[in-house]
Design a protein around this motif. Structure first.
Motif, short mmCIF file in Angstrom:
data_model
loop_
_atom_site.label_atom_id
_atom_site.label_comp_id
_atom_site.label_asym_id
_atom_site.label_seq_id
_atom_site.Cartn_x
_atom_site.Cartn_y
_atom_site.Cartn_z
N SER A 87 -2.87 -18.23 35.65
CA SER A 87 -4.04 -18.04 34.79
C SER A 87 -5.23 -17.52 35.58
CB SER A 87 -4.40 -19.33 34.07
OG SER A 87 -4.78 -20.34 34.99
N TYR A 88 -5.34 -17.91 36.88
CA TYR A 88 -6.44 -17.40 37.70
C TYR A 88 -6.29 -15.90 37.90
CZ TYR A 88 -9.70 -16.85 41.61
OH TYR A 88 -10.73 -16.43 42.42
N GLU A 89 -5.09 -15.46 38.22
CA GLU A 89 -4.85 -14.03 38.42
C GLU A 89 -5.07 -13.26 37.13
OE1 GLU A 89 -3.87 -10.59 40.65
OE2 GLU A 89 -4.37 -12.64 41.24
N ASN A 90 -4.63 -13.82 36.02
CA ASN A 90 -4.83 -13.15 34.73
C ASN A 90 -6.31 -13.02 34.40
OD1 ASN A 90 -2.07 -12.89 34.36
ND2 ASN A 90 -1.89 -14.75 33.10
N LYS A 91 -7.06 -14.09 34.68
CA LYS A 91 -8.50 -14.05 34.41
C LYS A 91 -9.19 -13.06 35.34
CE LYS A 91 -10.11 -16.18 31.73
NZ LYS A 91 -10.49 -15.94 30.31
N TYR A 92 -8.74 -12.99 36.60
CA TYR A 92 -9.29 -12.01 37.54
C TYR A 92 -9.09 -10.59 37.03
CZ TYR A 92 -9.65 -9.04 41.66
OH TYR A 92 -9.99 -8.03 42.53
N ILE A 93 -7.90 -10.30 36.53
CA ILE A 93 -7.61 -8.96 35.99
C ILE A 93 -8.45 -8.70 34.74
CG2 ILE A 93 -5.82 -7.54 34.91
CD1 ILE A 93 -3.81 -8.86 36.83
N GLU A 94 -8.58 -9.71 33.88
CA GLU A 94 -9.39 -9.55 32.67
C GLU A 94 -10.85 -9.24 33.01
OE1 GLU A 94 -11.36 -12.35 29.21
OE2 GLU A 94 -9.41 -12.96 30.04
N TYR A 95 -11.42 -9.99 33.95
CA TYR A 95 -12.82 -9.77 34.32
C TYR A 95 -12.99 -8.43 35.04
CZ TYR A 95 -14.07 -14.61 33.16
OH TYR A 95 -14.33 -15.79 32.50
N THR A 96 -12.00 -8.06 35.85
CA THR A 96 -12.08 -6.77 36.53
C THR A 96 -12.04 -5.63 35.52
OG1 THR A 96 -11.02 -7.68 38.51
CG2 THR A 96 -11.04 -5.29 38.31
N ASP A 97 -11.28 -5.79 34.45
CA ASP A 97 -11.25 -4.77 33.40
C ASP A 97 -12.62 -4.61 32.74
OD1 ASP A 97 -8.61 -4.14 33.80
OD2 ASP A 97 -7.84 -5.38 32.17
N VAL A 98 -13.32 -5.72 32.53
CA VAL A 98 -14.67 -5.66 31.98
C VAL A 98 -15.58 -4.90 32.94
CG1 VAL A 98 -16.71 -7.00 31.29
CG2 VAL A 98 -14.41 -7.79 30.66
N TYR A 99 -15.44 -5.20 34.23
CA TYR A 99 -16.23 -4.53 35.27
C TYR A 99 -15.94 -3.04 35.31
CZ TYR A 99 -17.09 -3.04 40.11
OH TYR A 99 -17.46 -2.34 41.24
N ILE A 100 -14.66 -2.68 35.25
CA ILE A 100 -14.28 -1.26 35.30
C ILE A 100 -14.80 -0.52 34.07
CG2 ILE A 100 -12.35 0.36 35.27
CD1 ILE A 100 -12.80 -1.04 37.95
N LYS A 101 -14.66 -1.13 32.91
CA LYS A 101 -15.15 -0.49 31.68
C LYS A 101 -16.65 -0.26 31.75
CE LYS A 101 -15.20 -0.90 26.65
NZ LYS A 101 -14.84 -1.74 25.47
N ARG A 102 -17.37 -1.21 32.28
CA ARG A 102 -18.82 -1.08 32.43
C ARG A 102 -19.16 0.09 33.36
NH1 ARG A 102 -23.97 -1.81 30.48
NH2 ARG A 102 -25.42 -2.41 32.13
#
Length: 202
Positions: A87-102
């Motif tokens: 779940s930590y890795e999944n959340k890291y990828i999710e947050y990184t996607d938000v960062y990349i989209k921004r």
């Protein structure tokens, strides 16, 4: 051969800077905005000492969220407790996607290549996956509205945040302001960390 090395956002007070300076490397100084927020006396004192305009902006952000009966939730993940947890890795990828989209919206970077680099090969990616790594985010109605990625200093007194991003779909609620305030409140009430260092941003 390579003649220059570039360290982004290397502060003068860091051990790396001191070491390079002592060795005799010629270091070129660059002015960069770096924001470190101390709250040594706890959250309540910190909030009372804010400028009136800042505290009012925070209240306005909360009022906008609650006015429409939205649900606001803070999530904090400490890597030392979850390194073996998917779940930590999944959340890291999710947050990184938000960062990349921004970054795509703001700087027009190429999303696919930038995402792979940010998730796997960026020098910060290793820090986030170390024992001192952490992730934090707020969701509004179950959707991530803002998030930050970083690591805790070796002294365990400061939380370093090289990455902070917002979901533009929630821009009306000033999610970045809400996230910073919620994280400071959590740290002040639940940990020994007494400074949130937003670094130079990324």
């Amino acid at each position: 051969g390579c003649q220059n090395f570039i360290w982004k956002h290397l502060p003068e007070y860091s051990e790396q800077y001191k070491c390079l300076n002592e060795i005799g490397y010629e270091l070129k100084k660059m002015n960069n905005i770096s924001v470190a927020i101390p709250f040594y006396e706890g959250y309540d004192v910190y909030f009372r000492n804010l400028k009136k305009t800042v505290s009012q902006n925070i209240r306005t952000a909360y009022n906008r969220v609650h006015r429409n009966n939205n649900t606001l939730k803070l999530e904090i993940f400490m890597a030392k407790d979850m390194l073996d947890n998917k779940s930590y890795e999944n959340k890291y990828i999710e947050y990184t996607d938000v960062y990349i989209k921004r970054r795509m919206e703001r700087y027009k970077v190429r999303g696919f290549i930038h995402r792979i680099f940010a998730e796997k090969y960026h020098y910060l990616a290793k820090s986030y996956r170390s024992d001192n790594g952490f992730l934090a985010g707020i969701s509004i109605n179950g959707v991530t509205a803002a998030c930050m990625e970083g690591y805790i200093s070796n002294s365990m007194e400061s939380m370093e945040v090289p990455r902070l991003a917002i979901n533009n779909n929630f821009g009306f609620y000033s999610p970045g302001i809400l996230l910073i305030n919620e994280v400071i409140k959590y740290l002040a009430n639940n940990t020994k960390i007494r400074k949130l260092d937003l670094c130079g941003g990324d």
